[in-house]
Scaffold this motif. Structure first.
Motif, PDB file in Angstrom:
ATOM      1  N   SER A 142       0.833  -1.200   0.000  1.00 58.82           N
ATOM      2  CA  SER A 142       0.000   0.000   0.000  1.00 58.82           C
ATOM      3  C   SER A 142       0.868   1.251   0.000  1.00 58.82           C
ATOM      4  N   SER A 143       0.384   2.297  -0.659  1.00 55.91           N
ATOM      5  CA  SER A 143       1.133   3.552  -0.686  1.00 55.91           C
ATOM      6  C   SER A 143       1.014   4.310   0.641  1.00 55.91           C
ATOM      7  N   ALA A 159       1.607   4.735  -5.057  1.00 58.74           N
ATOM      8  CA  ALA A 159       0.204   4.502  -5.416  1.00 58.74           C
ATOM      9  C   ALA A 159       0.108   4.076  -6.880  1.00 58.74           C
ATOM     10  N   GLU A 197      -3.254   1.961  -7.397  1.00 59.89           N
ATOM     11  CA  GLU A 197      -4.330   2.583  -6.620  1.00 59.89           C
ATOM     12  C   GLU A 197      -4.822   3.833  -7.354  1.00 59.89           C
ATOM     13  N   ASN A 198      -6.019   4.302  -7.030  1.00 67.37           N
ATOM     14  CA  ASN A 198      -6.504   5.545  -7.632  1.00 67.37           C
ATOM     15  C   ASN A 198      -6.680   6.627  -6.581  1.00 67.37           C
TER      16      ASN A 198
END
Ligand SMILES: [Fe+2]
Length: 179
Positions: free
Chosen positions: A50-51, A173, A178-179
């Protein structure tokens, strides 16, 4: 003070096999790795998917054959540097607490300590910067928030990966889709 669980650090025996296991199982990647101290010191490997966190788990190659527990520490994020300083003051006044260590990783300002049964805890706030890990320096609790933040920036400004945390997270991200 809002306290959110962030990550744990486990002591392991076969670090390569354990890194592989968690990457395969969780879909995590290695975000950083290196010796915890001078060359030859045991490696620490940081894992994340995860960012939002440089690492969601870290593994250190320090677990002895006889050691009963694999837990090095659980880490909890607070929202501000004033929370970290308040926590340091509170812990210092608590006779149940041992092993208080104010430590900065450049990307975080932390207080490490042990609960009454010896379990490791880290309380930290993020700094505005990304810094290559592992990194660690003891900070001076007598400094003001402004002085402490300026001191941390001074210590890590020349780090090879020093840059705004927002930029680092945006890159992560993208890498995680991810957005
Ligand atoms: Fe930690």
């Amino acid at each position: 003070m809002k306290v959110s669980w962030s990550h744990c650090v486990l002591k392991v025996r076969d670090i390569e096999a354990m890194v592989q296991f968690y990457c395969d199982t969780m879909g995590w990647v290695v975000s950083d790795r290196g010796p915890m101290g001078p060359p030859g010191a045991p490696d620490i490997v940081f894992l994340t998917g995860s960012s939002s966190d440089h690492h969601q788990m870290a593994l250190v190659a320090t677990r002895g054959d006889e050691e009963a527990t694999s837990l090095d520490h659980n880490a909890f994020r607070v929202e501000s540097l004033s929370d970290v300083l308040a926590m340091h003051g509170k812990l210092t006044a608590d006779p149940r607490v041992e092993g208080i260590l104010p430590l900065t990783h450049g990307n975080a300002i932390s207080v490490y300590f042990k609960d009454p049964e010896g379990n490791g805890i880290e309380m930290f706030c993020d700094t505005p910067w990304h810094v290559k890990q592992p990194a660690g320096l003891v900070w001076d609790p007598s400094l003001s928030e402004e002085e402490l933040l300026a001191w941390v920036e001074d210590q890590y400004r020349d780090d090879s990966e020093f840059r705004p945390m927002d930029e680092y997270r945006a890159d992560r991200a993208k890498a995680f889709g991810e957005n």
